[in-house]
Write a protein that holds these residues in place. Structure first.
Motif, PDB file in Angstrom:
ATOM      1  N   UNK A 123      -2.445  -2.630  14.744  1.00 54.14           N
ATOM      2  CA  UNK A 123      -3.146  -1.343  14.834  1.00 54.14           C
ATOM      3  C   UNK A 123      -2.168  -0.199  15.113  1.00 54.14           C
ATOM      4  N   UNK A 124      -0.877  -0.493  14.986  1.00 52.02           N
ATOM      5  CA  UNK A 124       0.138   0.507  15.308  1.00 52.02           C
ATOM      6  C   UNK A 124       0.053   1.716  14.387  1.00 52.02           C
ATOM      7  N   UNK A 125       0.111   2.897  14.988  1.00 51.57           N
ATOM      8  CA  UNK A 125       0.174   4.145  14.236  1.00 51.57           C
ATOM      9  C   UNK A 125       1.561   4.738  14.425  1.00 51.57           C
ATOM     10  N   UNK A 126       2.176   5.147  13.335  1.00 52.73           N
ATOM     11  CA  UNK A 126       3.531   5.697  13.395  1.00 52.73           C
ATOM     12  C   UNK A 126       3.520   7.089  12.790  1.00 52.73           C
ATOM     13  N   UNK A 171      10.391   8.134  16.073  1.00 50.17           N
ATOM     14  CA  UNK A 171       8.932   8.229  15.971  1.00 50.17           C
ATOM     15  C   UNK A 171       8.409   9.087  17.117  1.00 50.17           C
ATOM     16  N   UNK A 172       7.078   9.206  17.214  1.00 48.94           N
ATOM     17  CA  UNK A 172       6.502  10.071  18.234  1.00 48.94           C
ATOM     18  C   UNK A 172       6.383   9.419  19.601  1.00 48.94           C
ATOM     19  N   UNK A 300       1.194   2.374   7.689  1.00 42.90           N
ATOM     20  CA  UNK A 300       1.866   1.954   6.462  1.00 42.90           C
ATOM     21  C   UNK A 300       0.858   1.384   5.477  1.00 42.90           C
ATOM     22  N   UNK A 301       1.076   1.638   4.198  1.00 48.22           N
ATOM     23  CA  UNK A 301       0.186   1.089   3.184  1.00 48.22           C
ATOM     24  C   UNK A 301       0.393  -0.426   3.092  1.00 48.22           C
ATOM     25  N   UNK A 302      -0.649  -1.137   2.728  1.00 44.90           N
ATOM     26  CA  UNK A 302      -0.540  -2.591   2.571  1.00 44.90           C
ATOM     27  C   UNK A 302       0.426  -2.918   1.445  1.00 44.90           C
ATOM     28  N   UNK A 303       0.457  -2.086   0.393  1.00 41.73           N
ATOM     29  CA  UNK A 303       1.403  -2.309  -0.703  1.00 41.73           C
ATOM     30  C   UNK A 303       2.840  -2.264  -0.192  1.00 41.73           C
TER      31      UNK A 303
END
Length: 396
Positions: A123-126, A171-172, A300-303
């Motif tokens: 669930x990490x947001x970057x 990062x933040x 991040x996108x799954x792709x």
């Protein structure tokens, strides 16, 4: 009858490979793109024109060119394209087996798959400031590339001006520290193409961030020049770095079953993977891959996650060139015939003494597809038809 402790360990092990319904759907879609006969999921073959390349030794005796001054007349081979899943057959099989509810038997495959599932379930947001291109490569190494590789160890170019922040990530999160170190990332030979890469992961994967025009005569400028991500395609600097890095990997790891070596290029919000096989002289380039999810710009996108996982673990998951790719010679050997011995035997990893307009989109006329891809498309299609519960739990 198994003891309670063994049952608990088994359940914990199974949990490592459990996907939620949403993650399952997104993973299915991402892996389908790598098997589908679809132009946007293809890998283009790049052919270097014999007429304009500066990869050889200079007759003036001033040494070879630095990467940022590399030049070559690269053109896409538009008659036929290739699909990325065909060069990562082992990785494709592992992921589709997971979607079917199966876990790999070997320890290394389990280890690699666990890393992928953990990243997908994260669930990490970057928060990334894409206006700062130098910081971008470091954040990606810390939060994406390093987390999916067998080891989080990586080296950042010690001359990078982003070093100003010490061991802090960009990062933040103020408490986030770098898993890597600043050091020597120089590769090549002063007599031919050479220079420093932005990041090297585990001495096996190279990452290059493009923040300036490749024909700059002053090296890496502290003044940032915003680059269009589309300039990643057919970029002479990436081509030069990929070729040199592939020769180095072949020189250092002659025991490998194939020598198709990737290099990751990043710019703004997209990434691209360049491949070179220094045994068969074949150069390939992926289509542009979005780094971040369309639904959430901080995830991040799954792709990007799936392709990164395949690429950073290529020594385990890459199956090499297919038979149909072998004839697409880049003509690099012929172009540098007077210097080929240097590329094959005298390149170095570290301790190397260091002396574009947007191209129109090219669509291939035909996409090559194999029985492997057709079979796995059918497997994925069959999975899509099944009714799945909200949680996918692998079989024993």
């Amino acid at each position: 009858m198994a003891s309670p402790s063994k049952i608990k360990k088994f359940e914990e092990a199974q949990q490592k490979f459990t996907l939620s319904g949403e993650v399952y759907t997104r993973l299915h879609s991402a892996i389908y793109q790598l098997c589908s006969i679809n132009y946007d999921a293809s890998v283009k073959a790049i052919k270097i024109n014999p007429g304009n390349i500066n990869a050889g030794m200079k007759t003036s005796g001033n040494g070879g060119e630095r990467f940022h001054k590399a030049s070559c007349d690269a053109q896409p081979f538009v008659e036929k394209g290739f699909i990325m899943g065909d060069i990562f057959r082992k990785g494709i099989e592992i992921v589709i087996a997971l979607l079917e509810g199966e876990i790999p038997e070997t320890k290394i495959e389990k280890f690699l798959l666990e890393k992928l599932v953990k990243m997908l379930n994260s669930d990490e947001l970057v928060e990334i400031d894409f206006a700062s291109e130098t910081d971008l490569a470091v954040v990606l190494a810390n939060h994406l590339f390093g987390k999916l590789a067998t080891s989080s160890s990586y080296t950042i170019d010690k001359t990078c001006h982003a070093k100003r922040k010490g061991n802090r990530c960009f990062c933040n999160d103020e408490k986030c520290v770098l898993k890597g170190v600043y050091g020597d990332t120089s590769i090549g030979n002063p007599q031919v193409w050479h220079g420093s890469l932005d990041i090297i992961i585990e001495n096996n994967i190279a990452v290059e961030n493009l923040e300036e025009e490749p024909d700059s005569s002053h090296g890496k400028s502290p003044v940032e020049v915003k680059m269009r991500a589309s300039f990643l395609s057919l970029n002479p600097q990436l081509i030069a770095e990929t070729i040199v890095f592939s020769f180095i990997q072949k020189q250092k790891h002659p025991e490998r079953s194939n020598f198709l070596t990737p290099l990751i290029g990043v710019a703004k919000s997209e990434m691209l993977v360049m491949f070179y096989d220094s045994e068969h002289d074949v150069l390939l380039e992926s289509t542009l891959i979005p780094l971040m999810s369309r639904e959430c710009k901080s995830r991040f996108s799954v792709e990007a996650i799936v392709i990164t996982w395949l690429v950073v673990n290529y020594q385990f998951l890459c199956s090499g060139l297919t038979k149909n790719m072998l004839s697409l010679k880049a003509n690099f050997f012929e172009n540098v015939k007077d210097s080929i011995e240097i590329y094959q035997n005298e390149l170095q990893l570290q301790n190397v003494t260091l002396a574009a307009e947007k191209l129109p989109a090219q669509r291939v006329q035909e996409l090559d597809h194999s029985d492997f891809l057709l079979k796995n498309q059918q497997r994925l299609f069959s999975l899509q038809l099944r009714k799945r519960c909200t949680s996918i739990v692998p079989k024993n």
